[in-house]
Design a protein around this motif. Structure first.
Motif, PDB file in Angstrom:
ATOM      1  N   TYR A 146      24.805  45.421  24.851  1.00 28.22           N
ATOM      2  CA  TYR A 146      24.986  44.263  25.717  1.00 28.22           C
ATOM      3  C   TYR A 146      25.421  44.795  27.079  1.00 28.22           C
ATOM      4  N   PRO A 147      24.965  44.152  28.162  1.00 27.34           N
ATOM      5  CA  PRO A 147      25.309  44.700  29.478  1.00 27.34           C
ATOM      6  C   PRO A 147      26.805  44.587  29.800  1.00 27.34           C
ATOM      7  N   ILE A 148      27.371  45.647  30.269  1.00 30.96           N
ATOM      8  CA  ILE A 148      28.707  45.595  30.886  1.00 30.96           C
ATOM      9  C   ILE A 148      28.860  46.859  31.731  1.00 30.96           C
ATOM     10  N   THR A 149      29.349  46.679  32.921  1.00 34.20           N
ATOM     11  CA  THR A 149      29.621  47.803  33.812  1.00 34.20           C
ATOM     12  C   THR A 149      30.855  48.531  33.279  1.00 34.20           C
ATOM     13  N   PRO A 150      30.884  49.837  33.282  1.00 36.52           N
ATOM     14  CA  PRO A 150      29.930  50.810  33.830  1.00 36.52           C
ATOM     15  C   PRO A 150      29.065  51.525  32.787  1.00 36.52           C
ATOM     16  N   GLN A 151      28.681  50.833  31.705  1.00 37.12           N
ATOM     17  CA  GLN A 151      27.831  51.501  30.701  1.00 37.12           C
ATOM     18  C   GLN A 151      26.395  51.009  30.723  1.00 37.12           C
ATOM     19  N   THR A 152      26.076  50.075  31.594  1.00 37.34           N
ATOM     20  CA  THR A 152      24.800  49.367  31.495  1.00 37.34           C
ATOM     21  C   THR A 152      23.578  50.280  31.564  1.00 37.34           C
ATOM     22  N   GLU A 153      23.705  51.422  32.232  1.00 34.35           N
ATOM     23  CA  GLU A 153      22.547  52.325  32.316  1.00 34.35           C
ATOM     24  C   GLU A 153      22.076  52.776  30.939  1.00 34.35           C
ATOM     25  N   ILE A 154      22.991  52.809  29.988  1.00 34.87           N
ATOM     26  CA  ILE A 154      22.592  53.234  28.635  1.00 34.87           C
ATOM     27  C   ILE A 154      21.630  52.205  28.056  1.00 34.87           C
ATOM     28  N   LEU A 155      22.029  50.942  28.168  1.00 30.49           N
ATOM     29  CA  LEU A 155      21.183  49.833  27.695  1.00 30.49           C
ATOM     30  C   LEU A 155      19.844  49.835  28.429  1.00 30.49           C
ATOM     31  N   GLU A 156      19.912  49.983  29.738  1.00 41.14           N
ATOM     32  CA  GLU A 156      18.674  49.946  30.538  1.00 41.14           C
ATOM     33  C   GLU A 156      17.741  51.100  30.175  1.00 41.14           C
ATOM     34  N   TYR A 157      18.315  52.265  30.046  1.00 43.73           N
ATOM     35  CA  TYR A 157      17.523  53.449  29.713  1.00 43.73           C
ATOM     36  C   TYR A 157      16.820  53.274  28.371  1.00 43.73           C
ATOM     37  N   LEU A 158      17.586  52.788  27.395  1.00 46.08           N
ATOM     38  CA  LEU A 158      17.035  52.662  26.044  1.00 46.08           C
ATOM     39  C   LEU A 158      16.055  51.502  25.918  1.00 46.08           C
ATOM     40  N   SER A 159      16.129  50.559  26.854  1.00 42.53           N
ATOM     41  CA  SER A 159      15.229  49.397  26.761  1.00 42.53           C
ATOM     42  C   SER A 159      13.763  49.822  26.828  1.00 42.53           C
ATOM     43  N   THR A 160      13.494  50.945  27.474  1.00 42.83           N
ATOM     44  CA  THR A 160      12.115  51.447  27.472  1.00 42.83           C
ATOM     45  C   THR A 160      11.976  52.732  26.654  1.00 42.83           C
ATOM     46  N   ARG A 161      13.005  53.557  26.718  1.00 40.21           N
ATOM     47  CA  ARG A 161      12.915  54.876  26.091  1.00 40.21           C
ATOM     48  C   ARG A 161      12.865  54.801  24.560  1.00 40.21           C
ATOM     49  N   MET A 162      13.594  53.846  23.981  1.00 41.32           N
ATOM     50  CA  MET A 162      13.633  53.756  22.517  1.00 41.32           C
ATOM     51  C   MET A 162      12.240  53.532  21.939  1.00 41.32           C
ATOM     52  N   ALA A 163      11.465  52.700  22.604  1.00 42.64           N
ATOM     53  CA  ALA A 163      10.112  52.418  22.098  1.00 42.64           C
ATOM     54  C   ALA A 163       9.255  53.683  22.125  1.00 42.64           C
ATOM     55  N   GLU A 164       9.483  54.527  23.131  1.00 41.24           N
ATOM     56  CA  GLU A 164       8.689  55.759  23.236  1.00 41.24           C
ATOM     57  C   GLU A 164       8.897  56.695  22.042  1.00 41.24           C
ATOM     58  N   VAL A 165      10.086  56.609  21.444  1.00 41.27           N
ATOM     59  CA  VAL A 165      10.339  57.473  20.290  1.00 41.27           C
ATOM     60  C   VAL A 165      10.214  56.696  18.975  1.00 41.27           C
ATOM     61  N   GLY A 166       9.736  55.470  19.070  1.00 39.05           N
ATOM     62  CA  GLY A 166       9.459  54.690  17.856  1.00 39.05           C
ATOM     63  C   GLY A 166      10.679  54.098  17.188  1.00 39.05           C
ATOM     64  N   GLY A 167      11.741  53.872  17.967  1.00 41.32           N
ATOM     65  CA  GLY A 167      12.964  53.312  17.379  1.00 41.32           C
ATOM     66  C   GLY A 167      13.128  51.826  17.650  1.00 41.32           C
ATOM     67  N   PHE A 168      14.252  51.315  17.221  1.00 38.36           N
ATOM     68  CA  PHE A 168      14.560  49.885  17.331  1.00 38.36           C
ATOM     69  C   PHE A 168      15.579  49.687  18.448  1.00 38.36           C
ATOM     70  N   PHE A 169      15.222  48.859  19.409  1.00 39.24           N
ATOM     71  CA  PHE A 169      16.137  48.510  20.495  1.00 39.24           C
ATOM     72  C   PHE A 169      16.247  46.999  20.565  1.00 39.24           C
ATOM     73  N   VAL A 170      17.457  46.508  20.739  1.00 40.04           N
ATOM     74  CA  VAL A 170      17.589  45.081  21.025  1.00 40.04           C
ATOM     75  C   VAL A 170      18.759  44.869  21.979  1.00 40.04           C
TER      76      VAL A 170
END
Lengths: 349, 241
Positions: free
Chosen positions: A28-52
């Motif tokens: 879930y978004p919260i500063t200052p960790q939001t880049e993790i969520l943002e990064y995984l929102s596209t990257r997780m699919a590239e490695v075939g994982g589950f992101f929500v």
């Protein structure tokens, strides 16, 4: 082959989790960790994982709970206020002997506090934080490179002890960019543990993921739990010592503030003042063993970015109350070396 | 005399109170899992409350006991980790519609591919019969001893809450008699078939008696659910895509 890249701390954490074999993330978004969520929102699919992107931190941690029960290397991330919401699920993870990794990119203050760099969560991270008898292993990296290594270690420890492991990062490390050597991808076998739910055949006994007190232990539950925590305390204390042996005053600092503390040791020594540094890498178990090296110490001083000196009590316990323990702290920024040196010197008077 | 056959996955009767609806619902789930041939890959996610007694020697199915109110996200997590498994959440009305309502709404909004079975008995059962969002107007409960003030608390119908989101299937049945129980079973079956077919989010609410907490005999309570509860919670298939 490991690759060397320039990466932001938060993104390196996220990438490292994937390389550690994690294919499940809910955040879930919260500063200052939001880049993790943002990064995984596209990257997780590239490695075939589950992101929500979950509707709340409560949902995020409970999805991780379900994924962990099913055998996945699952993780979620947050910062102070959101981490508070995750405590319910973390208590359940601990009670059910489930491995999972929760990353807290710390900010400052109670309530809303503020979004800038801080070490506001030491107490809630190291004392369990949720309800009941539990603590979690807490790892505190202090560089982008260590971020990466810590994620691998966190998943390994989580599985070794069947326990949630927390990574205590902070806004400083999360937001900074540094060169980092990324590890190779590691596979995780979701069927590695027989306890992981997956569906049972008609003639097989069901797997029940529940409070371990119900599941395996009843009258010997207290002994089981005590042993688990004692084993972790005995085996997993991690720290870095810097110029500790002959130090008159030993600084104790972790995460971002340990970087400044280390420079402070050098600065003080140039001035003829023998400072040293113990850097806890595990905040729990607190590295009590590190303090035996401080043979010349007359006092200890924590360096933290918070108001009340959250780590001071642990240093007093580690030194059995025999030494004065000071606190060089600042709500708004990491204390600068002059400030730290002045606080440390004052302890000798 | 006809032979009494237990569904394959039912190991024993549960520890539920006399006249409780949970046992019937768990049995229906067991029959459906078996008939659909998915029992081998089924994962049950139970709320810590009354329904979780199915984990105590009743249903032979891998299961997770989730925190109160969280079976839906926990089921979601298990499904995310093992997309080929058949995952369902089995929870009460207090869990699904009160403390877990945010999770329910957003799971339905995302249309996540899973099955949710809500047992609605109009009260919090495990804690001793307190008022729930589903408690009927003027219904007396442990926390509304003079009868529920519906002007203040309202009555929540799940169809109103999530009916216009992205659920594939929302239905409500009862277990009053053989015919209505058979209808409810068909609903539960459809809710699982949808998951097998990757069609998205399916929820079946089962109106069920809780004689202990409603302070009625099992028969009185069954009649109460059938005649009174259905006035606020009509039976039928409300979303069926």
């Amino acid at each position: 082959m490991a690759e060397k890249v320039l990466m932001k701390g938060n993104e390196a954490l996220a990438e490292a989790a994937l390389r550690a074999g994690s294919r499940f993330y809910s955040g879930y978004p919260i500063t200052p960790q939001t880049e993790i969520l943002e990064y995984l929102s596209t990257r997780m699919a590239e490695v075939g994982g589950f992101f929500v992107q979950a509707e709340s931190e409560l949902c995020g941690i409970n999805m991780v709970f379900g994924a962990a029960a099913a055998g996945a290397r699952a993780f979620t991330t947050s910062s102070g206020p959101g981490y508070s919401l995750k405590q319910e699920g973390i208590s359940y993870l601990a009670a059910n002997d489930l491995p999972a990794v929760i990353i807290d990119v710390m900010r400052i203050g109670s309530g809303l506090g503020d979004i800038f760099m801080g070490q506001g969560d030491y107490w809630q991270l190291t004392r369990g934080g949720g309800h009941g008898d539990y603590r979690t292993i807490v790892l505190a990296p202090n560089s982008v490179q260590e971020n990466v290594e810590t994620v691998q270690l966190a998943f390994d420890l989580a599985e070794k002890y069947l326990h949630p492991v927390i990574i205590a990062s902070d806004a400083g490390i999360g937001q900074m960019m540094e060169p980092v050597e990324l590890p190779d991808f590691k596979d995780h076998d979701i069927n590695k543990f027989d306890w992981a739910v997956r569906g049972c055949k008609e003639d097989e006994p069901m797997r029940a993921c529940q409070n371990i007190y119900y599941a395996k232990h009843s009258t010997d539950y207290p002994e089981y739990l005590t042993k688990k925590y004692n084993d972790i305390e005995e085996n997993e204390q991690r720290w870095e010592s810097y110029q500790v042996e002959d130090a008159e005053v030993v600084l104790v600092a972790y995460g971002s503030s340990s970087r400044v503390a280390k420079d402070t040791v050098d600065t003080a020594r140039e001035q003829g003042f023998k400072l040293g540094l113990i850097r806890p890498i595990t905040l729990w178990p607190f590295p009590k063993k590190a303090f035996a090296e401080a043979k010349a110490a007359k006092a200890f001083c924590t360096v933290e970015v918070n108001i009340l000196g959250q780590m001071v009590d642990d240093v007093k316990l580690a030194t059995e109350g025999k030494f004065p323990v000071g606190f060089a702290g600042n709500f708004f920024a990491i204390p600068d070396p002059d400030e730290i040196i002045a606080t440390a010197k004052a302890l000798l008077k | 005399m006809a032979e009494v056959r237990l569904p394959k996955r039912i190991m024993n009767s549960g520890g539920w109170c006399q006249g409780c609806g949970h046992g019937v619902v768990v049995r229906l789930i067991a029959e459906v899992l078996d008939e659909l041939g998915v029992a081998d890959k089924a994962i049950a996610v139970e709320d810590v409350a009354c329904g979780s007694m199915s984990m105590s020697g009743v249903l032979n199915c891998d299961a997770i006991m989730a925190a109160h109110g969280r079976p839906i996200p926990v089921a979601n997590g298990a499904k995310g980790a093992r997309p080929d498994s058949i995952v369902y959440a089995h929870l009460g009305d207090g869990s699904a519609y009160s403390i877990g309502s945010a999770e329910l709404v957003h799971t339905a909004l995302r249309g996540d591919n899973m099955t949710v079975i809500v047992v609605n008995n109009t009260v919090y059962g495990m804690t001793g019969g307190q008022m729930a969002p589903t408690t009927l107007p003027a219904e007396k409960t442990a926390s509304s001893p003079k009868g529920k003030d519906a002007d203040r608390y309202g009555v929540l119908n799940v169809v109103d809450l999530i009916g216009k989101l992205n659920a594939t299937y929302i239905a409500r049945g009862e277990i009053y008699d053989v015919a209505s129980t058979a209808k409810t079973k068909a609903m539960i079956k459809k809710a699982f078939q949808n998951q097998i077919d990757n069609k998205g989010f399916s929820l079946v609410e089962v109106l069920a008696p809780c004689p202990t907490n409603l302070h009625m005999t099992p028969v009185q309570c069954k009649e109460f659910v059938h005649t009174e509860a259905t006035k606020f919670f009509p039976l039928g298939e409300f979303v069926d895509k």
